[in-house]
Scaffold this active site. Sequence first.
Site, PDB file in Angstrom:
ATOM      1  CD  GLU A 275      -2.904  -1.180   0.217  1.00 51.20           C
ATOM      2  OE1 GLU A 275      -3.090  -0.143  -0.457  1.00 51.20           O
ATOM      3  OE2 GLU A 275      -3.517  -2.240   0.019  1.00 51.20           O
TER       4      GLU A 275
ATOM      5  CB  CYS B  17      -1.867   6.828   1.227  1.00 49.44           C
ATOM      6  SG  CYS B  17      -3.296   6.054   1.973  1.00 49.44           S
TER       7      CYS B  17
HETATM    8  P1  NAP Z   1       8.229   5.111   4.854  1.00 54.22           P
HETATM    9  O1  NAP Z   1       9.312   6.047   5.124  1.00 54.22           O
HETATM   10  O2  NAP Z   1       8.247   4.331   3.605  1.00 54.22           O
HETATM   11  O3  NAP Z   1       8.156   4.142   6.142  1.00 54.22           O
HETATM   12  C1  NAP Z   1       7.178   3.163   6.269  1.00 54.22           C
HETATM   13  C2  NAP Z   1       7.661   2.083   7.221  1.00 54.22           C
HETATM   14  O4  NAP Z   1       8.743   1.379   6.617  1.00 54.22           O
HETATM   15  C3  NAP Z   1       8.186   2.599   8.557  1.00 54.22           C
HETATM   16  O5  NAP Z   1       7.823   1.713   9.571  1.00 54.22           O
HETATM   17  C4  NAP Z   1       9.693   2.562   8.343  1.00 54.22           C
HETATM   18  O6  NAP Z   1      10.424   2.487   9.544  1.00 54.22           O
HETATM   19  C5  NAP Z   1       9.815   1.286   7.548  1.00 54.22           C
HETATM   20  N1  NAP Z   1      11.076   1.150   6.808  1.00 54.22           N
HETATM   21  C6  NAP Z   1      11.975   2.110   6.461  1.00 54.22           C
HETATM   22  N2  NAP Z   1      12.996   1.557   5.751  1.00 54.22           N
HETATM   23  C7  NAP Z   1      12.747   0.236   5.668  1.00 54.22           C
HETATM   24  C8  NAP Z   1      13.424  -0.854   5.057  1.00 54.22           C
HETATM   25  N3  NAP Z   1      14.568  -0.697   4.377  1.00 54.22           N
HETATM   26  N4  NAP Z   1      12.891  -2.089   5.169  1.00 54.22           N
HETATM   27  C9  NAP Z   1      11.729  -2.282   5.817  1.00 54.22           C
HETATM   28  N5  NAP Z   1      11.038  -1.278   6.420  1.00 54.22           N
HETATM   29  C10 NAP Z   1      11.539  -0.026   6.338  1.00 54.22           C
HETATM   30  O7  NAP Z   1       6.799   5.809   4.818  1.00 54.22           O
HETATM   31  P2  NAP Z   1       6.277   6.927   5.807  1.00 54.22           P
HETATM   32  O8  NAP Z   1       7.027   8.170   5.500  1.00 54.22           O
HETATM   33  O9  NAP Z   1       6.241   6.387   7.188  1.00 54.22           O
HETATM   34  O10 NAP Z   1       4.753   7.071   5.326  1.00 54.22           O
HETATM   35  C11 NAP Z   1       4.391   7.890   4.275  1.00 54.22           C
HETATM   36  C12 NAP Z   1       4.124   7.093   3.020  1.00 54.22           C
HETATM   37  O11 NAP Z   1       3.198   6.043   3.271  1.00 54.22           O
HETATM   38  C13 NAP Z   1       3.476   7.924   1.938  1.00 54.22           C
HETATM   39  O12 NAP Z   1       4.078   7.653   0.693  1.00 54.22           O
HETATM   40  C14 NAP Z   1       2.032   7.457   1.928  1.00 54.22           C
HETATM   41  O13 NAP Z   1       1.354   7.658   0.719  1.00 54.22           O
HETATM   42  C15 NAP Z   1       2.184   6.026   2.274  1.00 54.22           C
HETATM   43  N6  NAP Z   1       0.929   5.487   2.848  1.00 54.22           N
HETATM   44  C16 NAP Z   1       0.162   4.658   2.083  1.00 54.22           C
HETATM   45  C17 NAP Z   1      -1.049   4.164   2.576  1.00 54.22           C
HETATM   46  C18 NAP Z   1      -1.894   3.256   1.727  1.00 54.22           C
HETATM   47  O14 NAP Z   1      -2.741   2.570   2.274  1.00 54.22           O
HETATM   48  N7  NAP Z   1      -1.716   3.223   0.408  1.00 54.22           N
HETATM   49  C19 NAP Z   1      -1.466   4.510   3.857  1.00 54.22           C
HETATM   50  C20 NAP Z   1      -0.655   5.356   4.609  1.00 54.22           C
HETATM   51  C21 NAP Z   1       0.548   5.837   4.089  1.00 54.22           C
HETATM   52  P3  NAP Z   1      11.085   3.830  10.193  1.00 54.22           P
HETATM   53  O15 NAP Z   1       9.963   4.724  10.520  1.00 54.22           O
HETATM   54  O16 NAP Z   1      11.784   3.282  11.381  1.00 54.22           O
HETATM   55  O17 NAP Z   1      11.998   4.383   9.145  1.00 54.22           O
END
Ligand code: NAP
Length: 481
Positions: free
Chosen positions: A247, A281
Amino acid sequence: MIPLVLGKTTLNEGSDGVGETRDPATGAVIAQFARAGEREVNLAVEAARNAFDHGHWTRMRPFERGRILRRIGELILERRDIIARKESIDSGKPLRDAYWEVDCAARFFEYYGGAADKLHGSSIPLGPDWSDWTVKDPIGVSLHIIPWNYPFQLIARGVAPALAAGCSIIIKPATDTPVTAYEFLKICQEAGLPEGQVNLINGRGSLVGDLLARHRGVDQITFTGSVPTGERVLVAAASHAIPCSMELGGKSPQILFADADLDKALPMVAGGFTTHCGQVCNAGTRLLVQRSVHDEVVSRLHERLQTMTLGAGLDDPDMGPLISRGHKEDVERYYDIARQDGDLLFGAELPTSSALANGAFVRPALVVGAGNQTRIAREEIFGPVLTIIPFDTAEEAVTIANDSPFGLVAGVHTANISTALGVGEKLRVGQVWINSFGVGLDVEFPFGGYKLSGFGREKGLEALGAYQQVKNFCIHHPLGN
Ligand code: NAP
């Protein structure tokens, strides 16, 4: 201190030290959490593996699992005040949005609690002397990697169907919002989930998220987050060939025809990109508006934005802060890009209170005069910025709407049902909203993206498939042999 909960082991210290989480409205530290390293990752997977392979969740009758899930939903509602307040402080969202988040989490447990004893297979006709049927097996250990925007709700969105299917779970919350995941763990324990059925591991995503995604004891991943991180998770999952539900982000269009009821549509357009300061998102961040009403729409939206209030989430303003000062800098860079791509019109004034001087506040903004090929119209900003693009015909609106790397959701506002359905049919998105943009507590129908917005579907009965294997039984039984 928020501990790591790894089966029966609860650790106040992890091998990667201690992390802090801040109130984005003030910058003040509000909690500390134990940060896991490789050792705790192995413990988490061992606990989840043990629960799945030898625990009694999979041996329980499905209706009993359903009762425990519904009990989790009840406990969430009993604690909605405390959870909503904690979520509001940790994520910055206005209190009413935090209540929505908690109520939605409870709905997931009610809904999938009711589904737990209805996960039927099917029988397949092969003709005389043969019988064939399928059963649905749980997929195993399911890893849930959670973003910071809706932490409590997104845990529930994935964990409830995974538990209903019979899986065991590891939750890895975002570093910026670890607080309510622990409240969730406590509720799971109190509701009677067996030990190790749900495990909680905090830590740096680039370290523990990656180690978990590569771990051979994990059978499936539900990832919600950004496209670049999602791509890294897919590479990690590919290293041991496990399925993922992805997602990811969006740049969702709202298409506003001149015949739409503007009094009804404009509040939806404004809410569509300012809710949780645009950190959603499926935010509607591109407004495609029929040219004859373009100027009126811009001026009414601008007026509306100017009356908005900004403040700390607990004061329930129209808009809270962004998640962090780092993200504020990212969003402000997009204001510079917007000025190069078109004209930037700001709403709402920044808070003047000295208590909020270090808060990650930004003003909501409209961008006009920028074409659909500009960066401001194509990139996900994750902030309260709406790019407004005029169109003349329905065909042109569809072309612009689909000309995006993303395909999460779309809104269509018109008084003409043929226009609405004709446009909706052609849109390459996972959800089409007609004269609406969100229903509230909508757990019943599927959600997910086309293109870079990801794949797999959350919510509704569709979501259960991600957590199940289909096993086929076939018997040859000729009479008299
Ligand atoms: P993110 O930076 O991609 O982080 C998401 C999760 O992934 C966090 O728990 C992060 O941990 C973890 N993570 C980071 N690097 C990783 C790796 N190499 N391997 C595995 N996990 C890793 O996203 P965000 O900034 O938290 O959220 C914003 C994004 O989420 C936006 O693009 C938004 O559109 C998307 N989103 C999508 C939906 C949907 O349903 N489509 C819903 C909500 C949000 P850390 O925090 O410890 O880095």
